[in-house]
Write a protein that holds these residues in place. Structure first.
Motif, PDB file in Angstrom:
ATOM      1  N   TYR A   1      52.980  39.932  27.674  1.00 45.53           N
ATOM      2  CA  TYR A   1      52.898  39.857  29.131  1.00 45.53           C
ATOM      3  C   TYR A   1      52.175  38.593  29.558  1.00 45.53           C
ATOM      4  O   TYR A   1      51.103  38.272  29.063  1.00 45.53           O
TER       5      TYR A   1
ATOM      6  N   PRO B   1      50.515  36.451  36.244  1.00 42.34           N
ATOM      7  CA  PRO B   1      51.400  36.142  37.376  1.00 42.34           C
ATOM      8  C   PRO B   1      51.014  34.831  38.043  1.00 42.34           C
ATOM      9  O   PRO B   1      49.857  34.422  38.015  1.00 42.34           O
ATOM     10  N   GLN B   2      51.983  34.191  38.633  1.00 40.21           N
ATOM     11  CA  GLN B   2      51.778  32.941  39.366  1.00 40.21           C
ATOM     12  C   GLN B   2      51.881  33.268  40.847  1.00 40.21           C
ATOM     13  O   GLN B   2      52.960  33.546  41.360  1.00 40.21           O
ATOM     14  N   ILE B   3      50.716  33.265  41.547  1.00 42.97           N
ATOM     15  CA  ILE B   3      50.693  33.792  42.909  1.00 42.97           C
ATOM     16  C   ILE B   3      50.977  32.701  43.943  1.00 42.97           C
ATOM     17  O   ILE B   3      51.405  32.985  45.051  1.00 42.97           O
TER      18      ILE B   3
ATOM     19  N   VAL C   1      58.026  38.796  30.542  1.00 48.71           N
ATOM     20  CA  VAL C   1      57.542  39.900  31.364  1.00 48.71           C
ATOM     21  C   VAL C   1      56.196  39.483  31.946  1.00 48.71           C
ATOM     22  O   VAL C   1      55.393  38.872  31.258  1.00 48.71           O
ATOM     23  N   ILE C   2      55.991  39.872  33.193  1.00 53.06           N
ATOM     24  CA  ILE C   2      54.802  39.417  33.911  1.00 53.06           C
ATOM     25  C   ILE C   2      53.911  40.621  34.217  1.00 53.06           C
ATOM     26  O   ILE C   2      54.404  41.709  34.525  1.00 53.06           O
ATOM     27  N   LYS C   3      52.618  40.396  34.164  1.00 56.84           N
ATOM     28  CA  LYS C   3      51.676  41.476  34.512  1.00 56.84           C
ATOM     29  C   LYS C   3      51.692  41.700  36.019  1.00 56.84           C
ATOM     30  O   LYS C   3      52.143  40.853  36.794  1.00 56.84           O
ATOM     31  N   ALA C   4      51.145  42.811  36.437  1.00 57.52           N
ATOM     32  CA  ALA C   4      51.029  43.082  37.876  1.00 57.52           C
ATOM     33  C   ALA C   4      49.912  42.222  38.469  1.00 57.52           C
ATOM     34  O   ALA C   4      48.920  41.947  37.809  1.00 57.52           O
ATOM     35  N   ALA C   5      50.091  41.833  39.718  1.00 56.78           N
ATOM     36  CA  ALA C   5      49.056  41.028  40.371  1.00 56.78           C
ATOM     37  C   ALA C   5      47.829  41.896  40.596  1.00 56.78           C
ATOM     38  O   ALA C   5      47.948  43.033  41.044  1.00 56.78           O
ATOM     39  N   PRO C   6      46.627  41.374  40.329  1.00 63.84           N
ATOM     40  CA  PRO C   6      45.435  42.204  40.530  1.00 63.84           C
ATOM     41  C   PRO C   6      45.183  42.461  42.002  1.00 63.84           C
ATOM     42  O   PRO C   6      45.692  41.761  42.877  1.00 63.84           O
ATOM     43  N   ALA C   7      44.366  43.466  42.281  1.00 60.14           N
ATOM     44  CA  ALA C   7      44.154  43.881  43.659  1.00 60.14           C
ATOM     45  C   ALA C   7      43.285  42.888  44.431  1.00 60.14           C
ATOM     46  O   ALA C   7      43.192  42.966  45.645  1.00 60.14           O
ATOM     47  N   THR C   8      42.646  41.978  43.719  1.00 59.03           N
ATOM     48  CA  THR C   8      41.747  41.060  44.412  1.00 59.03           C
ATOM     49  C   THR C   8      42.441  39.754  44.786  1.00 59.03           C
ATOM     50  O   THR C   8      41.863  38.935  45.482  1.00 59.03           O
ATOM     51  N   LYS C   9      43.671  39.560  44.306  1.00 58.75           N
ATOM     52  CA  LYS C   9      44.314  38.271  44.560  1.00 58.75           C
ATOM     53  C   LYS C   9      45.497  38.435  45.490  1.00 58.75           C
ATOM     54  O   LYS C   9      46.307  39.358  45.334  1.00 58.75           O
ATOM     55  N   THR C  10      45.603  37.531  46.450  1.00 53.76           N
ATOM     56  CA  THR C  10      46.764  37.503  47.341  1.00 53.76           C
ATOM     57  C   THR C  10      47.202  36.055  47.495  1.00 53.76           C
ATOM     58  O   THR C  10      46.543  35.139  47.010  1.00 53.76           O
ATOM     59  N   SER C  11      48.298  35.862  48.215  1.00 54.42           N
ATOM     60  CA  SER C  11      48.763  34.502  48.466  1.00 54.42           C
ATOM     61  C   SER C  11      48.165  33.960  49.757  1.00 54.42           C
ATOM     62  O   SER C  11      48.601  32.939  50.266  1.00 54.42           O
TER      63      SER C  11
ATOM     64  N   GLN D   1      57.774  37.184  39.427  1.00 48.53           N
ATOM     65  CA  GLN D   1      56.874  36.277  38.719  1.00 48.53           C
ATOM     66  C   GLN D   1      55.490  36.245  39.360  1.00 48.53           C
ATOM     67  O   GLN D   1      54.529  35.846  38.715  1.00 48.53           O
TER      68      GLN D   1
ATOM     69  N   GLY E   1      54.104  38.945  40.202  1.00 48.79           N
ATOM     70  CA  GLY E   1      53.481  40.203  39.796  1.00 48.79           C
ATOM     71  C   GLY E   1      53.563  41.296  40.823  1.00 48.79           C
ATOM     72  O   GLY E   1      52.832  42.279  40.732  1.00 48.79           O
TER      73      GLY E   1
END
Lengths: 182, 536
Positions: A41, A44-46, A73-83, B366, B368
């Motif tokens: 895994y 992710p690239q946010i 396959v990419i991991k899920a984005a963590p809850a602390t990070k957004t765009s 990508q 996530g």
């Protein structure tokens, strides 16, 4: 005694997707830290701009990397990070380090209150200053925070120097040292 | 370093492994140490629970010898498999001619439903090629001479493959030189096929060659193939390289995108479901709207007072630049506030996939946004090696319904009397195990402390282990009074609850529990030397 974490090597180009490298097994040591994600895994690239870049402007490496990511396959984005544009990785890291007992709400509120206080003070200074001095007053609390952290950085750092087949830790400038708060 | 695994007859509920000593049957009167397992310093302590008094340590030699299958045997198996497949098709009422392997798997799961968690332990019916490991035919003729010229390298298939590949590399380089001489050579990049496929991994190559390879061999081979593929190749060489590449699936194809649905007013909408930890969410995203989000009938500003959760809700929309353009209605249950926010985020992202292009779906993947977060709360379990002051770990295990703890301890306090073998012959005499009988009356003098062992007043030596047991309906009814040379003690148990009983046993010693009357499980706790702190 710290047990070793699973050692994962990101292999050669195009090699071995989905193969788990065996954990180093030493007698008397138990592995205690593991992840729910397999080693295949990727993070992710946010960043939104990364995707919005038109294809014509991409270099060869970037095209290759884009094609490669399609197969990973990419991991899920963590809850602390957004765009969001308001998100700052340095501020997030500092907030996490301030946090005690998992009380992120308190830590974050303290952080925002601090930044607001800094901004208010700077605005008071700005309004009290004359027209020429107003240009020198920095009102963005984020720049002030980053500059403050930079001011707190050390001047020298330890660097491993290879001499006679042995690595010695010698003092060198902070830029050449790789020690950072990750 | 793996120690030989010793198995006892009964199923052991809890086991601590690595090297250790093995306790032999009482009748033999010997302590047998596993010679290869006994090491100094770096070894872990073993505490093994045995439910039978007689335990032997013979290795299962038959299982270690690798089975070799003859070609005829495999052929017979293949015939049987094919006939069996036809029978199975008949049983299921399907056409035997068009019965594929997927149909076979489905039929087997239907006929033999299994609740086992380990998928490899469930009943399977596969082609014998997949079940029996590939083996090599005999490599030499009747005169003893090997067939292959590289037989004496030990890895003939690997080296012949390397030989072939290198020959092709030389051939390609020669051709390249010829093209250069003629001036027809042109640089071309070969990156087109590198993404959709990957090199064979070491295990796959080993399987292909039916030979064990080392990591360096494998690396060398891959380097050679990369060198070959970098040169201008003709069709035969491309085919040769293609044999060692496997296709890699493009991940975004796996994700199914639901088509848009329309309600009575003609408004387009789409549903999605999401999970995070124990929270489950379902979101309905409407095509046109003003950015209103309603959760369980409540506005999102009231439902999520924390900024971080609201940022998570906004994330998919902001990522796609559709912030004020959709209305969302969602229901969520379970979990805490952060997991509910994450579940709703996933549900909304999945629902949004119906409104956007395929490229944007790939971007979301990508970033996530379309992956279910697999992280769950780790179940609490007893820590086997907690860090303790004094260094040595405390072993905890369950046996006979009781909870046992063993740890290194200092010499017990002054109140306890110690006895030396030579000073008090009645108590500390070195008795043979053969003399001991079950249920014999204690020969200890009344008033004498049971917990006596030789060298107890030797405070310079800290080699005692303290065994504590609690619960389980056991109790210590007293020492039989016989001490063996290792400082063992034999105890009797009856059906009263064990309440933090403590025994001190020297390292290498044993605590035996025997039933007083009748039959019943007996328990032997053996303690080998503890791991010292320096070794860690």
């Amino acid at each position: 005694m710290a047990a070793p974490t699973a050692k994962v090597s990101r292999g050669w180009s195009g090699l071995a997707l989905g193969v788990r490298i065996a954990v180093l097994r030493l007698p008397g040591l138990t592995q205690v830290r593991w992840s729910r994600y397999g080693p295949e895994y990727q993070d992710p690239q946010i960043d939104k701009e990364y995707y919005r870049k038109p294809l014509a402007q991409l270099t060869e490496e970037e095209t290759y990397e884009r094609e490669l990511r399609k197969t990973q396959v990419i991991k899920a984005a963590p809850a602390t990070k957004t765009s969001s544009v308001f998100e700052d990785p340095v501020i997030s890291k500092f907030t996490n380090m301030m946090m005690k007992g998992g009380n992120k709400i308190l830590a974050r509120s303290l952080m925002t209150q601090t930044l607001e206080a800094v901004k208010r003070k700077q605005f008071e200074k700005y309004h009290a200053a004359s027209a020429e001095e107003q240009a020198t007053v920095e009102r963005n609390p984020y720049t002030i925070f980053h500059q403050a952290l930079k001011n707190c950085e050390p001047v020298i750092g330890l660097v491993p120097i290879l001499k006679g087949g042995h690595f010695y830790q010698a003092w060198s400038g902070w830029e050449s040292s790789t020690a950072r708060v990750s | 370093m793996a120690a030989p695994s010793v198995s006892c007859g009964a199923a052991v509920p809890y086991r601590l492994f690595l090297a250790g000593r093995v306790s032999f049957a009482r009748e033999q009167g010997l302590w047998k140490a596993a010679a290869s397992g006994l090491q100094t310093g770096t070894r872990c302590q073993i505490l093994r629970l045995k439910h039978s008094p007689a335990v032997t340590t013979t290795k299962n030699v038959a299982a270690l010898r690798r089975e070799s299958y003859t070609v005829d045997f495999i052929k017979k198996q293949i015939e049987e498999f094919n006939i069996g497949k036809r029978h199975l098709a008949n049983m299921m009422g399907e056409d035997p001619e068009t019965f594929t392997q997927e149909d076979v798997d489905r039929a087997i799961t239907y006929l033999f439903p299994s609740g086992l968690f380990e998928k490899r332990a469930r009943p399977i019916m596969k082609h014998p090629e997949e079940i029996f490991p590939k083996q090599r035919a005999v490599q030499w003729g009747e005169d003893g001479r090997p067939f292959h010229f590289l037989f004496y390298t030990g890895k003939q298939s690997y080296y012949s493959l390397m030989h072939e590949a290198y020959g092709k590399v030389l051939h390609a380089e020669e051709r390249q030189d010829q093209l250069r001489a003629k001036g027809l050579f042109s640089e071309k990049s070969k990156s087109k096929d590198l993404i959709g496929s990957r090199w064979l991994i070491k295990e796959e190559l080993e399987e292909m060659l039916v030979e064990k390879l080392s990591d360096q061999d494998y690396a060398q081979f891959i380097r050679l193939l990369e060198r070959l593929s970098a040169l201008p190749c003709d069709a035969a060489e491309e085919e040769f390289v293609g044999r060692f590449r496997r296709t890699v699936t493009v991940q975004s194809k796996k994700h199914l995108i639901e088509p848009l649905q329309y309600d009575e007013q003609g408004m387009a909408f789409s549903t999605g479901q999401g999970k995070r930890k124990t929270a489950n969410a379902e979101a309905v995203v409407y095509g046109h709207g003003s950015g209103k989000i309603e959760i369980n009938g409540v506005d999102y500003l009231l439902y999520f007072p924390v900024t971080q959760d609201r940022e998570q809700l906004m994330f998919p929309f902001h990522f796609l630049d559709r912030l004020g353009k959709h209305d969302v209605t969602c229901t969520v249950s379970g979990g805490g506030r952060s997991s509910q926010a994450g579940a709703i985020r996933l549900a909304m992202s999945r629902a949004l996939c119906s409104f956007i292009t395929e490229d944007e779906v790939e971007w979301m993947r990508q970033a996530g946004l379309l992956t279910t977060d697999p992280r769950v709360r780790e179940p609490r379990r007893e820590r086997i090696y907690p860090k303790r002051k004094g260094g040595a770990p405390r072993q905890i295990f369950w046996g006979l319904g009781a909870r046992w703890e063993v740890e290194r301890t200092k010499i017990p306090p002054q109140g306890q009397q110690s006895c030396r073998a030579e000073a008090e012959p009645g108590c500390g005499r070195w008795a043979d195990n053969q003399d001991e009988e079950l249920g014999s009356p204690a020969t200890h003098r009344p008033g004498r402390d049971h917990r006596c062992y030789p060298g107890a007043d030797d405070s310079s030596v800290d080699t005692r282990l303290q065994i504590r047991a609690r619960g389980g309906g056991l109790t210590c009814l007293g020492c039989t009074g016989r001490l063996t040379s290792s400082g063992n003690r034999h105890l009797l148990w009856a059906a009263r609850s064990l309440d933090a009983e403590t025994w001190h046993v020297s390292i290498g010693g044993t605590v035996h529990f025997h039933p007083r009357q009748g039959a019943g499980p007996s328990l032997t706790v053996t303690a080998s030397h503890l791991r010292t702190q320096q070794a860690s």
